[in-house]
Design a protein around this motif. Structure first.
Motif, short mmCIF file in Angstrom:
data_model
loop_
_atom_site.label_atom_id
_atom_site.label_comp_id
_atom_site.label_asym_id
_atom_site.label_seq_id
_atom_site.Cartn_x
_atom_site.Cartn_y
_atom_site.Cartn_z
N SER A 12 73.28 40.37 15.80
CA SER A 12 73.03 41.53 14.88
C SER A 12 74.30 42.47 15.26
N TYR A 16 64.60 37.10 9.99
CA TYR A 16 65.27 38.54 9.70
C TYR A 16 66.80 38.45 9.56
N ASP A 36 65.71 33.23 13.87
CA ASP A 36 65.33 34.49 13.51
C ASP A 36 65.50 34.40 11.88
N TYR A 54 60.43 42.61 4.10
CA TYR A 54 61.74 43.04 4.72
C TYR A 54 62.30 44.22 3.78
N SER A 67 69.50 38.65 6.90
CA SER A 67 70.56 39.70 7.14
C SER A 67 72.09 39.13 7.11
N TYR A 106 67.22 34.32 -1.75
CA TYR A 106 66.39 35.66 -1.33
C TYR A 106 65.74 36.41 -2.37
N LEU A 148 65.97 44.95 3.68
CA LEU A 148 66.99 43.79 2.85
C LEU A 148 66.64 43.59 1.54
#
Length: 182
Positions: A69, A103, A101, A140, A107, A132, A143
């Motif tokens: 992240s 997410y 992951d 999300y 991201s 996406y 996002l």
């Protein structure tokens, strides 16, 4: 913080996030680089650490997700200061072994797509965006804002010419998610 690199790593990571939210991108980059140093510098906890620190540091998946992240944030911050090459290099390298992951993976790819659009590389951005664009926005929501921003540029090539110019006299009436390409 003493000798506990884990605390310093987490502190610098969260400090970087705050700087990013405040549009202080140079400070964000500095905090990300500091966080990376402590993430990679071992050991994360001192020998006399309490049970909580031992358990927290023992969850390698969680620690790695914080580190990934942080790297995504670093790449994005470089893009915000128009250092597209640096940001794209970091994020492209991360896509070689994408995170487990979902997410973090989304991201990573959406931030890379944004950097590609900012650098004028629409052909590279479009497949990442399309992966996406049909996602449920409720899954999300943050996002989804990135998707909305990317759609302005990537839905049609003619969209680029119709975006308003950002100038020093900008009056703040545009949505904050508006993405500007070259």
């Amino acid at each position: 913080n003493g000798e506990c690199h884990l605390f310093t790593f987490l502190h610098m990571h969260h400090t970087a996030q705050i700087h990013f939210q405040l549009h202080q991108y140079h400070e964000c980059i500095d905090a990300c680089l500091s966080a990376n140093y402590y993430w990679l510098e071992g050991p994360l906890i001192p020998d006399d650490a309490n049970e909580f620190l031992v358990a927290f540091a023992g969850d390698e998946n969680q620690i790695n997700n914080y580190g990934l992240s942080n790297l995504i944030l670093l790449g994005s911050a470089y893009g915000k200061i128009n250092s597209f090459d640096d940001g794209i290099a970091i994020l492209s390298e991360l896509t070689k072994t994408p995170p487990d992951d979902l997410y973090l993976c989304a991201s990573l790819e959406l931030n890379l797509a944004e950097l590609y659009t900012r650098a004028g590389m629409l052909a590279k951005a479009r497949p990442l965006y399309q992966k996406y664009c049909n996602q449920n926005p409720e899954l999300y929501p943050d996002l989804h804002a990135a998707l909305a921003s990317l759609s302005l540029v990537l839905e049609t090539e003619s969209t680029i010419g119709s975006l308003p110019s950002l100038s020093t006299s900008f009056d703040g009436e545009l949505l904050s998610s508006t993405c500007y390409s070259k």
